[in-house]
Design an enzyme around this catalytic site. Structure first.
Site: not given
Length: 362
Positions: A248, A252, A192
């Protein structure tokens, strides 16, 4: 003899761990290997029995073993504890830091057999895809200091610190490029950098490391765009290189587009090849004890353990082949069963995979 610390944990952890050990037993018989299983408590059950999520005895067992096979931890029962005492932070994050398990490998593979179970449109899922998410695991906002809370009333605040050192970025980037060399030779780095100074450094360092791997294609993508591309065009990705926080979240999401989080294993490794291997899913206490949990992620985690820490590549491939054979034969647990499928239980799936290991040709 290889020693394996077995930490079943909470919820469905003991059930799916039993099936992973069953497959390891089949590997022992087929390949003439010898494993010393060292069972220990971890997570919520350890809090109940020993007063700590990671008892000293459990840590000692892990330290004296060649690898850790980790189950699932946590649940509503322990959510009222202070954050530092809750199962995940007090055990899993502590193990990662203690053993310097800086590199997390999360494969996201959607096979043609299970493509129909993906939530993606059929034209996007196609015949499946194969993505590897490489997540830096010991830095970033989870471990950065300072962190805490202060003040009161309207001025009360909570704060965490996102921080990365050049050396931390360099070592995880080298892993990504080295792994990509044995795959489709493409690394996509997630950041980012348009708003976070930490991520400006991340992009700069990854770009510098890439110069040492001219045969590997590198592109950079902002994390918000990456979340969209995983849904709209997952086949564009080969190796995803992520910091701790973004990895993380994205790993998922990757599990979800592959059809079920119960299918995906993971490995957390240090520089010496010591690793902790665990399924991507949680403890799922709502289905614990019902013989409906999918054990495949735990079984494939055992395959990764065989490959990366114990260096038994042929045995690892035999486990993976046995899983593929079971799925190709139409065997499904509840989470991956279609409307026309008859779901089988946790133990039945483990039995089938173990039998395939014993009789398989691969």
């Amino acid at each position: 003899m290889n020693s394996i610390a077995i930490l079943p944990g909470d919820g469905i952890g003991p059930e799916i761990m039993a099936e992973a050990v069953k497959t390891l037993d089949a590997v022992k018989r087929r390949f003439g290997l010898s494993f010393d299983y060292r069972y220990a408590d971890v997570g919520g059950c350890a809090i109940d029995r020993h007063g700590a999520a990671l008892p000293d005895e459990t840590l000692k067992i892990c330290e004296s073993s060649d690898a850790i096979l980790f189950g699932s931890i946590g649940g509503p029962k322990w959510e009222s504890l202070p954050p530092s005492q809750q199962p995940e932070r007090a055990s899993l994050l502590r193990l990662r830091k203690h053993f310097d398990l800086f590199c997390n490998l999360r494969p996201g593979r959607l096979t043609k057999t299970l493509a129909v179970q993906s939530p993606l449109r059929p034209d996007i899922a196609g015949d499946g895809f194969d993505i590897l998410c490489i997540r830096e695991l010991t830095g970033d906002i989870y471990f950065g200091q300072p962190k805490g809370r202060d003040g009161s009333g309207p001025d009360e605040r909570a704060f965490d610190t996102m921080v990365y050192r050049r050396s931390e970025i360099e070592r995880i980037a080298h892993v990504a490029f080295q792994v990509a060399a044995g795959r489709r030779k493409k690394v996509t780095s997630i950041d980012k950098a348009n708003v976070l100074t930490t991520m400006v450094l991340w992009r700069e360092v990854v770009t510098e490391v890439a110069k040492g791997y001219p045969e590997i294609a590198l592109d950079h993508i902002y994390v918000d765009n990456a979340t969209m591309q995983l849904i709209q065009n997952p086949k564009r990705f080969d190796v995803l290189l992520c910091g701790n926080l973004f990895g993380d979240i994205l790993s998922d999401e990757l599990a979800s587009v592959c059809g079920s989080i119960g299918m995906l294993p993971s490995a957390s490794l240090n520089a010496d090849g010591f690793g902790l291997y665990e399924p991507a899913g949680g403890s799922a206490p709502d289905i614990a004890g019902q013989d409906v949990a999918n054990p495949i992620a735990q079984i494939l985690s055992a395959a990764m353990l065989l490959r990366h820490s114990l260096k038994h590549e042929e045995a690892a491939r035999a486990v993976e082949s046995a899983v593929e054979q079971a799925l190709a034969a139409g065997l499904r647990t509840r989470d991956i069963a279609g409307k026309a499928d008859k779901a089988i239980g946790t133990a039945a799936m483990g039995n089938a995979i173990a039998q395939n290991i014993l009789t398989g040709k691969n």
